[in-house]
Design an enzyme around this catalytic site. Structure first.
Site, PDB file in Angstrom:
ATOM      1  CD1 TRP A 199       1.187   4.413   2.040  1.00 36.83           C
ATOM      2  CD2 TRP A 199       0.472   3.500   0.190  1.00 36.83           C
ATOM      3  NE1 TRP A 199       1.695   3.009   1.827  1.00 36.83           N
ATOM      4  CE2 TRP A 199       1.252   2.505   0.791  1.00 36.83           C
ATOM      5  CE3 TRP A 199      -0.111   2.907  -1.052  1.00 36.83           C
ATOM      6  CZ2 TRP A 199       1.700   1.226   0.216  1.00 36.83           C
ATOM      7  CZ3 TRP A 199       0.214   1.630  -1.589  1.00 36.83           C
ATOM      8  CH2 TRP A 199       1.097   0.949  -0.869  1.00 36.83           C
ATOM      9  CG  ASP A 225      -5.806   2.456  -2.061  1.00 31.66           C
ATOM     10  OD1 ASP A 225      -6.077   1.645  -1.559  1.00 31.66           O
ATOM     11  OD2 ASP A 225      -4.565   3.022  -1.863  1.00 31.66           O
ATOM     12  CE  LYS A 270      -3.656  -1.493   5.701  1.00 30.79           C
ATOM     13  NZ  LYS A 270      -2.933  -1.744   4.313  1.00 30.79           N
TER      14      LYS A 270
END
Length: 398
Positions: free
Chosen positions: A131, A212, A247
């Site tokens: 990312w 992460d 999410k």
């Protein structure tokens, strides 16, 4: 003049793509760039468990006063339970401390700031690709970074041995950033056996894992997606985790994330928490309350927790079904073998399309994909999959 020398920054590659998509007049346009979950109707829904939790909050809430700097203690405990497992000593044992941050991004940034401010390390090792914000966060925090290979374009799989060979150059005390599951942007995750080798490697090299964990529940399941992280926790006494509820609870605009730091003992953890508070206080003063209260309500209420798990399963299975359907349609369209897409996890897929092919898809078919070829699988549905597959086949055959 103070500001006349400032140059315009380049558009964010993903947000800029979304803006271009919005301005496209084609009624059949397809957006596979932005990284948010969408249902079959192309909508990012509010989960029923969230709506019910909000109703309870609105009925019982008595104040809008500030939260503690690190958020509600119960939010931290429930987050650790989700990350490490209900039976883990890290939930209540005192070695792990958690603070609420504005989204997973906020957790990454405050974690990076903590590393820099406390002279924990000077260098981060970050996967290539990753990312893109990982690189920017490291730089903004004043940390140097190196890249380690992650994706094997020839096999569409994990470049595992090259990854470890490169990380062997890391020095004792360096930080290694890892995606716990549903790697963004490739969708490729290590196997359990590979996680064990990674954990042993990190422990032997005396590196600090910074994990992460943005997509828990989107890969194979809530518990399954935490396996790699928990394996590392069993080998390493110290680690940092940035987790997100954007999410898996659909709380994108509520900005609910958490930074959890694991220390070797309770005494060290108490000192770490005192410095985490300063990092949070300096950055945001106090965390936002609404999303955190939603998470705490859902995870602590048996009925809402069961409903959440059911809804999360439905989201995960829809994405998995879209992967399978896309591969089938690509074969029917004569695009070739894309079976590797079904081996990937989560919302994203490295499609194998190159930058030129992506550009043609945008210009001629109004199909929007990130230049790297990363596809957001959640943007695929029964209505657009045929057109998508035929367009990809057309571009590949040229």
């Amino acid at each position: 003049m103070f500001f006349d020398h400032i140059e315009a920054a380049p558009a964010d590659p993903i947000l800029g793509l979304t803006e271009t998509f919005k301005n496209d007049p084609n009624p059949k346009k397809i957006n596979l760039g932005v990284g948010v979950y969408k249902n079959e109707a192309g909508v990012t829904p509010i989960l029923d468990c969230v709506k019910q939790a909000e109703k309870l909050i609105f009925e019982t809430e008595t104040t809008k006063s500030y939260l503690p700097i690190t958020g509600l203690p119960e939010f931290g405990r429930l987050t650790r339970e989700l990350i490490f497992g209900a039976d883990s000593e890290l939930v209540d044992g005192g070695r792990a401390v958690t603070c609420h941050c504005p989204g997973g991004t906020g957790a990454l940034r405050i974690g990076a700031d903590f590393i820099k401010q406390q002279n924990v390390a000077a260098k981060m090792w970050i996967s290539d690709p990753t990312w893109a914000n990982h690189y920017q966060i490291a730089t903004a925090a004043g940390l140097k970074f190196e890249r380690y290979p992650y994706y094997d374009r020839a096999t569409h799989g994990l470049a595992f041995e090259r990854m470890l060979e490169t990380l062997n150059q890391a020095e004792e005390g360096d930080v290694v950033v890892l995606h716990a599951c549903c790697h963004n942007p490739t969708g490729i995750d290590p196997t359990v056996e590979q996680w064990e080798r990674i954990a042993d490697f990190i422990s032997e090299k005396k590196l600090l894992p910074f994990i992460d964990f943005a997509y828990q529940g989107f890969g194979h399941g809530i518990e399954e997606d935490a396996q790699g992280l928990r394996i590392i926790a069993s080998r390493c006494k110290e680690m940092i985790i940035a987790s997100s509820y954007s999410k898996n609870l659909g709380l994108y605009n509520e900005r609910v994330g958490a930074l959890t730091i694991v220390s070797a003992d309770k005494e060290t953890a108490a000192r770490v928490l005192s410095q985490m508070k300063i990092a949070v206080r300096t950055a945001i003063s106090n965390p936002p309350a609404h999303g955190e209260k939603v998470v705490t309500t859902v995870l602590s209420n048996n009925e809402l927790r069961a409903l959440w798990e059911s809804e999360l399963t439905a989201m995960r299975e829809r994405i998995r079904n879209m992967r399978v359907l896309l591969v089938e349609k690509l074969k029917e369209a004569g695009a070739g073998d894309f079976d590797f897409i079904t081996e990937q996890n989560g919302m994203f897929s490295f499609s194998g399309l190159n930058k030129d092919q992506v550009e043609i898809l945008r210009k001629e078919f109004s199909i929007y994909i990130v230049g790297s070829g990363r596809i957001c699988v959640a943007g695929i549905n029964a209505e657009n999959v045929d057109a998508l597959a035929k367009a990809i086949a057309d571009v590949i055959k040229r």
